[in-house]
Design an enzyme around this catalytic site. Structure first.
Site, PDB file in Angstrom:
ATOM      1  N   ASP A  99     -16.636  20.722 -71.776  1.00 42.04           N
ATOM      2  CA  ASP A  99     -17.653  20.787 -70.728  1.00 42.04           C
ATOM      3  C   ASP A  99     -18.158  19.382 -70.403  1.00 42.04           C
ATOM      4  O   ASP A  99     -18.107  18.471 -71.241  1.00 42.04           O
ATOM      5  CB  ASP A  99     -18.840  21.634 -71.194  1.00 42.04           C
ATOM      6  CG  ASP A  99     -18.483  23.109 -71.298  1.00 42.04           C
ATOM      7  OD1 ASP A  99     -17.531  23.538 -70.615  1.00 42.04           O
ATOM      8  OD2 ASP A  99     -19.156  23.819 -72.070  1.00 42.04           O
ATOM      9  N   LYS A 100     -18.684  19.232 -69.210  1.00 44.00           N
ATOM     10  CA  LYS A 100     -19.193  17.932 -68.759  1.00 44.00           C
ATOM     11  C   LYS A 100     -20.200  17.342 -69.738  1.00 44.00           C
ATOM     12  O   LYS A 100     -20.175  16.140 -70.038  1.00 44.00           O
ATOM     13  CB  LYS A 100     -19.837  18.093 -67.378  1.00 44.00           C
ATOM     14  CG  LYS A 100     -20.406  16.803 -66.803  1.00 44.00           C
ATOM     15  CD  LYS A 100     -20.959  17.044 -65.404  1.00 44.00           C
ATOM     16  CE  LYS A 100     -21.514  15.753 -64.819  1.00 44.00           C
ATOM     17  NZ  LYS A 100     -22.018  15.955 -63.428  1.00 44.00           N
TER      18      LYS A 100
END
Length: 300
Positions: A140-141
């Protein structure tokens, strides 16, 4: 309307659904499954309705599409990739792999509105055309830590199979809101209607003036989307800083008093055997999360 492609060494993926996903990237994933299920996919002119049907080099895969509905099953247009300079810490590199410590708040791949440099674009710039980077897995970012990039499609395919087939060991560090009682445990549930498993053990507890928080080491046994965040939230111990699955009021306290500006999740270690070689990579906890732990200790 028909789309046809022959399976060769360059485009080969063993499962039918994976092959179509990789070789027809313009099609939505759900549409691919639907086309297979409804008999609109043929292998060597034979209708195949199993997603996991195994292909061989030399097979011919044909997809039958309804021209009137083609726009409904296409993915939205993605921005084109271009090499862009960025800084990242290299953990390991050889002729097949580049392993980095992914910084937080950096997307792996550009989205429709992505303006900042992404990991894949940064690696393209770093390669200077000497290799074509391929993502082996995603983070995930807001997640930091170990990220593996393959330097060829063949290597990416091999290592992706290891990771997806649970032949790798993936360890994460996470800070949970609340006090876990058992030093070790296992979470089992459905995530996106698929079975999901993980093991955890407590590393440290912080009994602060603002509540109790538990640092855990997690072994991820399956790889569902947002699995760690979802499962711990469902268990009543959401990831600290996670506004999607967690407690926003507690997260405000964490931001104000402990400088936690993202969810506390770090891909700490990954290991696997590939081509007769054992690989093990680890990334130290990122500086922003180390700062959070130090502040928690001060307040305990």
């Amino acid at each position: 309307m028909e789309k046809e492609i022959q399976v060769d060494e360059k485009n080969y993926y063993s499962r039918l659904d994976t092959f179509i996903r990789k070789n027809f990237p313009e099609l939505k994933l759900g549409a691919i499954y639907s086309l297979i299920r409804k008999g609109f996919v043929k292998v060597n002119e034979k209708r195949i309705k199993k997603n996991n049907y195994l292909l061989n080099i030399g097979d011919t895969v044909k997809i039958i599409l309804n021209e009137e509905k083609i726009e409904d099953i296409k993915r939205p247009l993605m921005p084109s990739l271009k090499p862009r300079a960025m800084k990242f810490d290299i953990i390991y590199e050889d002729k097949d792999l580049l392993v980095i410590n992914k910084p937080p708040k950096v997307s792996v791949h550009p989205g429709n509105k992505e303006e900042k440099v992404t990991i894949i674009e940064g690696v393209m710039y770093y390669s200077q055309g000497d290799f074509e980077p391929h993502l082996v897995h995603r983070l995930d970012k807001l997640t930091s830590g170990v990220m593996i990039i393959a330097k060829s499609k063949q290597t990416a395919r091999g290592i992706s199979y290891l990771i997806q087939g649970r032949e790798s060991k993936k360890i994460y560090l996470a800070l949970l809101v609340g006090e876990l009682k058992n030093n070790k445990g296992k979470l089992t549930s459905l995530v996106d209607e698929k079975e999901a498993y993980l093991k955890y053990e407590i590393v440290e507890k912080f009994k602060t003036n603002h509540g109790v928080f538990t640092l855990v080491r997690i072994e991820l046994l399956t790889g569902r989307k947002h699995q760690i965040r979802v499962q711990f939230s469902e268990a009543g111990f959401p990831i600290a800083g996670d506004d999607t699955y967690g407690n926003r009021e507690i997260n405000k306290i964490l931001r104000k008093n402990f400088n936690l500006k993202r969810f506390f999740l770090h891909a700490y270690k990954i290991s696997f055997d590939y081509n007769g070689i054992h690989y093990e990579f680890a990334a130290p906890l990122s500086q922003d999360l180390q700062t959070v732990l130090a502040k928690l200790k001060e307040d305990s």
